[in-house]
Design a protein around this motif. Structure first.
Motif, short mmCIF file in Angstrom:
data_model
loop_
_atom_site.label_atom_id
_atom_site.label_comp_id
_atom_site.label_asym_id
_atom_site.label_seq_id
_atom_site.Cartn_x
_atom_site.Cartn_y
_atom_site.Cartn_z
N LEU A 6 -3.27 17.48 -1.87
CA LEU A 6 -4.27 18.38 -2.45
C LEU A 6 -3.60 19.63 -3.01
N VAL A 7 -2.67 20.21 -2.23
CA VAL A 7 -1.95 21.39 -2.70
C VAL A 7 -1.21 21.06 -3.98
N TYR A 8 -0.59 19.87 -4.01
CA TYR A 8 0.16 19.45 -5.19
C TYR A 8 -0.74 19.37 -6.41
N ARG A 63 0.86 -1.17 0.00
CA ARG A 63 0.00 0.00 0.00
C ARG A 63 0.91 1.23 0.00
N PRO A 64 0.74 2.17 -0.96
CA PRO A 64 1.63 3.33 -0.95
C PRO A 64 1.39 4.16 0.30
N LYS A 65 2.49 4.57 0.91
CA LYS A 65 2.36 5.39 2.12
C LYS A 65 2.19 6.85 1.71
N ILE A 66 1.09 7.44 2.11
CA ILE A 66 0.92 8.88 1.90
C ILE A 66 0.91 9.52 3.28
N SER A 67 2.01 10.21 3.59
CA SER A 67 2.13 10.71 4.95
C SER A 67 1.40 12.03 5.13
N ASN A 68 1.12 12.72 4.02
CA ASN A 68 0.57 14.05 4.17
C ASN A 68 -0.50 14.32 3.13
N LYS A 123 12.95 19.66 -10.33
CA LYS A 123 13.38 19.15 -9.03
C LYS A 123 12.81 19.98 -7.88
N SER A 124 12.83 21.32 -8.06
CA SER A 124 12.39 22.15 -6.93
C SER A 124 10.87 22.21 -6.87
N ARG A 125 10.19 22.20 -8.05
CA ARG A 125 8.75 22.42 -8.03
C ARG A 125 7.97 21.16 -7.70
N TYR A 126 8.37 20.03 -8.31
CA TYR A 126 7.57 18.81 -8.13
C TYR A 126 8.24 17.80 -7.22
N GLU A 127 9.55 17.54 -7.46
CA GLU A 127 10.15 16.41 -6.75
C GLU A 127 10.23 16.66 -5.24
N SER A 128 10.56 17.91 -4.85
CA SER A 128 10.68 18.16 -3.41
C SER A 128 9.32 18.01 -2.73
N ARG A 129 8.26 18.44 -3.43
CA ARG A 129 6.92 18.30 -2.84
C ARG A 129 6.52 16.83 -2.72
N LEU A 130 6.82 16.05 -3.80
CA LEU A 130 6.48 14.62 -3.75
C LEU A 130 7.26 13.91 -2.66
N LYS A 131 8.50 14.37 -2.43
CA LYS A 131 9.30 13.76 -1.37
C LYS A 131 8.64 13.96 -0.01
N GLU A 132 8.05 15.15 0.17
CA GLU A 132 7.36 15.39 1.44
C GLU A 132 6.09 14.55 1.55
N ILE A 133 5.41 14.32 0.40
CA ILE A 133 4.14 13.59 0.46
C ILE A 133 4.37 12.11 0.68
N PHE A 134 5.31 11.53 -0.07
CA PHE A 134 5.42 10.07 -0.06
C PHE A 134 6.46 9.55 0.92
N GLU A 135 7.37 10.40 1.41
CA GLU A 135 8.43 9.83 2.24
C GLU A 135 8.55 10.53 3.59
#
Lengths: 89, 127, 162
Positions: free
Chosen positions: C61-63, C51-56, C150-162
């Protein structure tokens, strides 16, 4: 107002369909032809939606959905066949 | 209220028709195969998206509100990246672009060029 | 409980899709949608081991809002490039992006986002899954495109999934 917009949308989407067909015939590489077919599927969905608006019915929603699904599967199957020489390994 | 909905529907139909046309113009006009991929996969997605939105608004203006166009919209938006990715892989595999891509910065090679060493899955030659 | 509902989010989506498909929001469709939503994830559980972990969820939604806004803005930009820029003036470029994301779900979402925002298409993943190949339609400065993603999408996804 909405009638004018409908005529405009019919003309543009029809022209888009013809252009995609020209690319399908010319397309030097097989990837271009697959892309043209995919575009034609999307334009066909657009035409069906427009007919639904014109005739004021919701009947054509299912056909649009089915064309979207078939188009996706056939595009993936074609691309996979070109990539691997097989669809289901 | 109904007039506003009709005007909004007409505007979305205009926008949708325009973007669908631009997508196919790009398909015809752009010269290299990889760049050709950009135009239709996205301009068309937004174009059909706007057309579906227009159809939804028109249905609401007629008083028989319906939301099921959302389903087609969601399906198209989920599948568009996948088809684009597959077609891009076909281009990469057929080496159709004049400039081949640089190697990955983290070492190794791109997955499409990675031929399996397993005997049961022989790489496809030619094409 | 986890055995009966392997994917609660999938169950919810199936109920909503069933109600939309049958074009009615009545007790009958909700009940039948719930039955489908329990049976289908249960039967197909073997295909979805993790199950994918969504921590936030709020950041997700913001993403989504950011991506939708980017899709609309960038579509206009690409339309302008296609209509008004000649082929010789365009600068297509390959942009390899080293990834910091590890989970496959996060990389999939990133690749889908890159493809949906016009002007860039994600083409391929490296064999070890640590970098992503992106093709840009008109990028005079490929490094700028890379830093932007990297700054716009990847950093946000890092916060969401990890």
């Amino acid at each position: 107002m909405i009638d004018i917009a409908l005529v405009f949308a019919f003309v543009t989407v029809g022209a888009a369909q013809v252009m995609a067909m020209i690319r399908l015939m010319r397309g030097p590489h097989i990837g271009d032809r697959i892309l043209a077919l995919d575009t034609m599927v999307i334009n066909a969905i657009a035409l069906i939606v427009l007919i639904g608006v014109q005739w004021g019915t919701q009947m054509y929603f299912e056909s649009g959905m089915i064309i979207a699904m078939l188009g996706f599967i056939s595009t993936v199957a074609l691309a996979r066949f070109v990539l691997r020489g097989d669809i289901i390994e | 209220m109904t007039e506003y909905l009709e005007i909004a529907a007409a505007i979305s139909l205009f926008i949708g028709g325009f973007f669908t046309l631009v997508g196919s113009i790009g398909l015809l006009k752009v010269d290299t195969p990889m760049s050709r991929l950009h135009a239709p996969t996205k301009a068309s997605t937004l174009g059909v998206g706007a057309l579906l939105l227009g159809s939804m608004l028109a249905a609401f203006a007629r008083g028989e509100g319906s939301l099921h166009q959302v389903l087609i919209l969601a399906f198209l938006f989920v599948t568009a990246p996948i088809t684009a990715n597959f077609i891009a892989k076909v281009h990469l595999h057929g080496r159709t672009s004049q400039k081949s891509p640089p190697p990955p910065p983290t070492g190794g090679q791109w997955a499409t060029y990675d031929t399996p060493q397993d005997e049961t899955r022989k790489p496809v030659e030619g094409n | 409980m986890t055995r009966l509902f392997p994917h609660p989010f999938l169950t919810l989506i199936l109920i909503v899709v069933w109600c939309l498909l049958s074009q009615a929001f009545t007790l009958g469709t909700v009940v039948f949608g719930t039955i489908l939503g329990i049976i289908l994830p249960f039967v197909t559980a073997a295909f979805w081991p993790d199950r994918p972990k969504i921590s936030n969820p709020f950041k997700l939604l913001v993403y989504i809002v950011i991506v939708v806004y980017d899709i609309i803005v960038a579509n206009v930009v690409v339309a302008a490039i296609i209509l008004f820029k000649s082929n010789a003036a365009r600068r297509p470029a390959w942009v390899p992006i080293p990834l910091e994301l590890k989970s496959p779900e996060a990389i999939t979402v990133l690749a889908g986002t890159i493809t949906l925002t016009p002007g860039t298409v994600s083409v391929d993943l490296s064999e070890d899954g640590r970098s992503l190949l992106v093709h840009a339609l008109d990028a005079p400065d490929p490094d700028g495109v890379r830093d932007d993603i990297k700054s716009r999408y990847e950093s946000r996804l890092k916060e969401i999934f990890e």
